[in-house]
Scaffold this active site. Sequence first.
Site, PDB file in Angstrom:
ATOM      1  N   ASN A 156      -7.628   1.627   9.425  1.00 32.87           N
ATOM      2  CA  ASN A 156      -6.090   1.629  10.281  1.00 32.87           C
ATOM      3  C   ASN A 156      -6.328   1.530  11.688  1.00 32.87           C
ATOM      4  O   ASN A 156      -7.162   2.262  12.379  1.00 32.87           O
ATOM      5  CB  ASN A 156      -5.798   2.931   9.980  1.00 32.87           C
ATOM      6  N   GLU A 207      -7.408   8.427   6.538  1.00 34.46           N
ATOM      7  CA  GLU A 207      -7.675   9.135   7.678  1.00 34.46           C
ATOM      8  C   GLU A 207      -8.118  10.455   7.469  1.00 34.46           C
ATOM      9  O   GLU A 207      -7.462  11.429   7.886  1.00 34.46           O
ATOM     10  CB  GLU A 207      -6.488   8.847   8.783  1.00 34.46           C
ATOM     11  N   GLU A 235      -3.394  -0.492   7.934  1.00 28.78           N
ATOM     12  CA  GLU A 235      -2.488  -0.024   8.908  1.00 28.78           C
ATOM     13  C   GLU A 235      -2.455  -0.570   9.993  1.00 28.78           C
ATOM     14  O   GLU A 235      -3.716  -0.694  10.827  1.00 28.78           O
ATOM     15  CB  GLU A 235      -2.203   1.383   9.050  1.00 28.78           C
ATOM     16  N   HIS A 238      -3.199  10.878   0.884  1.00 22.36           N
ATOM     17  CA  HIS A 238      -2.546  10.483   2.230  1.00 22.36           C
ATOM     18  C   HIS A 238      -2.000  12.224   2.720  1.00 22.36           C
ATOM     19  O   HIS A 238      -0.954  12.088   2.849  1.00 22.36           O
ATOM     20  CB  HIS A 238      -1.519   9.493   2.299  1.00 22.36           C
ATOM     21  N   TYR A 273      -4.439   0.709  15.444  1.00 22.27           N
ATOM     22  CA  TYR A 273      -3.216   0.707  16.261  1.00 22.27           C
ATOM     23  C   TYR A 273      -3.605   0.625  17.735  1.00 22.27           C
ATOM     24  O   TYR A 273      -3.320  -0.203  18.353  1.00 22.27           O
ATOM     25  CB  TYR A 273      -2.352   2.037  16.275  1.00 22.27           C
ATOM     26  N   ARG A 321       0.828  -1.226   0.090  1.00 19.67           N
ATOM     27  CA  ARG A 321       0.084   0.108   0.003  1.00 19.67           C
ATOM     28  C   ARG A 321       0.826   1.287  -0.034  1.00 19.67           C
ATOM     29  O   ARG A 321       1.852   1.302   0.765  1.00 19.67           O
ATOM     30  CB  ARG A 321      -0.742  -0.133   1.359  1.00 19.67           C
TER      31      ARG A 321
HETATM   32  C1  NOJ Z   1      -1.452   6.811  10.468  1.00 19.33           C
HETATM   33  C2  NOJ Z   1      -0.992   7.502   9.225  1.00 19.33           C
HETATM   34  O1  NOJ Z   1      -1.928   6.984   8.008  1.00 19.33           O
HETATM   35  C3  NOJ Z   1       0.245   7.343   8.927  1.00 19.33           C
HETATM   36  O2  NOJ Z   1       0.906   8.152   8.050  1.00 19.33           O
HETATM   37  C4  NOJ Z   1       1.162   7.427  10.212  1.00 19.33           C
HETATM   38  O3  NOJ Z   1       2.616   7.260  10.096  1.00 19.33           O
HETATM   39  C5  NOJ Z   1       0.756   5.964  10.927  1.00 19.33           C
HETATM   40  N1  NOJ Z   1      -0.746   6.120  11.364  1.00 19.33           N
HETATM   41  C6  NOJ Z   1       1.412   6.173  12.318  1.00 19.33           C
HETATM   42  O4  NOJ Z   1       1.156   7.234  13.107  1.00 19.33           O
END
Ligand code: NOJ
Length: 447
Positions: free
Chosen positions: A302, A167, A353, A122, A304, A78
Site C-alpha cells: 500500500n 498493514e 492501495e 484488515h 500513498y 480487493r
Molecule cells: C490504509 C488502510 O489499509 C485503509 O483501511 C485506510 O482506509 C487507508 N489506508 C486510508 O487511510
Amino acid sequence: MNTNQLPKEEFVFGVASAAFQIEGAAREDGKGESIWDVMTHEPGKTKRGNTGDITCDHYHRYREDVRLMAQLGVTGYRFSVSWSRVLPNGTGEVNRAGIDFYSNLIDELLQNGIQPYLTLYHWDLPQKLFEKGGWLNPDAPEWFYEYARLIGQRFGDRVRYFITLNEPNNVIEGMTQGGGNAPALAYTVKDRLTAIHNLLKAHGRAVQALRETVPGALIGMAPCSAVPCPIDTDLETVEQARKRYFATAPNDLLGSVTLYSDPIFLGDYPKEYYEYYRGLHPEITPEDRKLISTPVDFCYQNIYVGFPLDRDGKVPDIALPENMLSWPIWPEALYWGPKFLYERYQKPIIITENGLPNADNLCKDAKAHDPERIDFVRRYTQQLFLARAEGVDIRGYFYWSILDNLEWELGFGPRFGLIHVDFHTLKRTPKDSYYDYQKLIQEYRKP
Ligand code: NOJ
C-alpha cells in the site's frame, strides 16, 4: 507516457475496501463483535463518535456495489473478510450466514468478470480473541491458521488471490501510546515486539493453511510504506533514498519496511532489530524464521505517501503538496517504491492501495467534482507505468477506495471513494474520478 504502450498481459486494475469500513450490519445475522465494534462505541474514541454499525451498508447493497464496479471496468476487487462474521468467537463455531454473505459476494464478482482479492485480516480482530490477549497470546498464529483454513475451504474453489495481513504496522500503531487504531491502548515495547512476531507467524501459518486448501493460490502480505524519492538520478542520491527506505531506525516499530518484510522475503529480521531490541524481543527460533518465510507469490504494497530526498539524505526544505490528512503527495512514490521493493525482494509487485482523501460533496448539479483525485490517480499511475516499462514486474494497481467509507477513528470526514456515499440516505453517486478511472482503464486496454 502513453499507457497504450504497456504490455497488456496480467495487469489488473482494481479497487479496494475493507469489511469494517463498508459493511455495516455490525450485529446482524450472527456476527460476533470485533475490537473495532467495541472501540467505536467508547466515548471519545472516534471523530464525532462515528461507528461502523451501518457505514455504507454494503452488507445489504453489495449487488449494487458490484454493478458499479463492473461499469467502472475493473477486473479486480480487493475486500476483506470480517473474521468475527464467519467465526463469531474467533475460533470454533462457524456462522453460516457470514459464510453465505462472502460466498454470494464472490459469485457476484465472478459473474461480472471481476477477480476477488481476499484479505484475511484488515484490523478487525474478534473481540473474544482480544479478551484472550489478542496478538500477544502465543496461540494467535494457530487461531489465524484455523480461520485461514476455513476461508480456503469455503472460498478456495473460486478465489485465487489472497492477502494475509493488511498493514501489520498499523496494527502495532493501535498498541502504541497516542495511536488511534483499535484497541488504542499503550503497550510496552516488549509486548509490541511480541505482537509483531506473532503477526508474522500468523502470516506464515495462513500461507500454509491456504497452500493446503487452495491449489494454485497466489498469496502475499500487504504492508504500507512511505517512499523516499531521490530528487535526481545520480547514483549517490538514489542510494540515499534506497538506504532510507530500507532503514530500521531505533524505536521505530511503525515506519520500517524491513522489519516486516525482510523476515518474509529474506528469512530474518534486519540485523539492527537484534541490536536495538536486545533483551526486549521475543525468542526467535530457526523454526519461526522458516515459518515466517514460507514462500509467497507477491510483494503487495500500500503506497500513498512519498517525499523527496537529496544526496545528503535530507528532505529539501520546501512546502510539500499535502492532502487533507497532511500526507505529502509525491507521485514518484509509485516509481521508486516498486523499483526498490522489486530489487530487494524479487517478487512481482501489486499496489494493493493508493488513493486520495478529500472533503468531496455533491454540488448544485448533484454531481461530485473531484479534479484533485483525477490528477492524483493519473500522476501516480503514470509513475507506476514508467517503472513497469523499465522492467519492474508490476502486476496491478488497486485504487483505495471504491466507496467513501469510515476512515477508522477519523470517521466519515476523509472521503477516499471513487463513488460518493451520502451517509444518511446511503445513495451512491459516482464522482468525476470514477469516470476518469474508467477512461484510464479503457485507454490501457485499447489495441
Ligand atoms: C490504509 C488502510 O489499509 C485503509 O483501511 C485506510 O482506509 C487507508 N489506508 C486510508 O487511510
